[in-house]
Design a protein around this motif. Structure first.
Motif, short mmCIF file in Angstrom:
data_model
loop_
_atom_site.label_atom_id
_atom_site.label_comp_id
_atom_site.label_asym_id
_atom_site.label_seq_id
_atom_site.Cartn_x
_atom_site.Cartn_y
_atom_site.Cartn_z
N GLU A 152 -19.89 -16.99 44.95
CA GLU A 152 -19.47 -15.85 45.76
C GLU A 152 -18.81 -16.30 47.06
O GLU A 152 -17.78 -15.76 47.47
N LYS A 153 -19.36 -17.33 47.71
CA LYS A 153 -18.77 -17.86 48.95
C LYS A 153 -17.39 -18.43 48.69
O LYS A 153 -16.47 -18.23 49.47
N GLY A 194 -17.40 -8.25 40.59
CA GLY A 194 -16.78 -8.15 41.91
C GLY A 194 -15.40 -8.79 41.93
O GLY A 194 -14.46 -8.24 42.51
N SER A 224 -14.92 -15.55 48.12
CA SER A 224 -14.62 -14.77 49.33
C SER A 224 -13.58 -15.46 50.20
O SER A 224 -12.82 -14.81 50.90
N ILE A 258 -21.13 -11.26 40.14
CA ILE A 258 -20.03 -11.97 40.81
C ILE A 258 -18.72 -11.77 40.02
O ILE A 258 -17.67 -11.51 40.61
#
Length: 101
Positions: A29-30, A62, A33, A59
Motif C-alpha cells: 500500500e505504501k 483500491g 501510494s 489493496i
C-alpha cells in the motif's frame, strides 16, 4: 514478501513474490501510494505469489479503483491457487486477469 517495481514511462509493473497478507499488505500500500501518480498502465505480476489474503485483496481493489480514473490495471501470471481466490471472492469479475501459462 519481495516487491519489485519496474517503471517504463507511464507504465508500472509490480512483481510480487511470497505472501500478500495482513503483514505485507501495508508495504505494498505504501509503495502504491507513492508510485501511481502519472501511471496510466499498472500491471501486477503474480507469477511468484504463494498466498493472497483479504488484506491483499483490499489493496488490489483500491489500486483498481484508482486506475479506473487514470488508466488500466492488469493482473498477470496468476497461478491456480490465486485464481481460485479471485473466483470465489468475485474479483475475477472486477480485475483484468491473465492466468499463468
Amino acid at each position: 514478501m519481495i516487491i519489485v517495481e519496474n517503471v517504463n514511462g507511464n507504465q508500472l509493473c509490480i512483481s510480487l513474490d511470497g505472501r500478500l497478507d495482513t503483514t505485507t499488505a501495508l508495504e505494498l500500500e505504501k509503495i502504491l501510494s507513492g508510485s501511481l501518480e502519472g501511471v496510466t498502465e499498472l500491471t501486477f505480476d503474480m507469477g511468484a505469489l504463494d498466498y493472497l489474503s483479504s488484506a491483499g485483496l483490499r489493496i488490489l481493489l483500491g489500486a483498481q479503483k484508482q486506475m479506473n480514473k487514470q488508466g488500466s490495471m492488469n493482473v498477470v501470471r496468476v497461478n491456480e491457487t490465486i485464481m481460485e481466490i479471485f473466483e470465489v471472492t468475485g474479483f475475477a469479475d472486477i480485475l483484468t486477469i491473465e492466468p499463468q501459462v
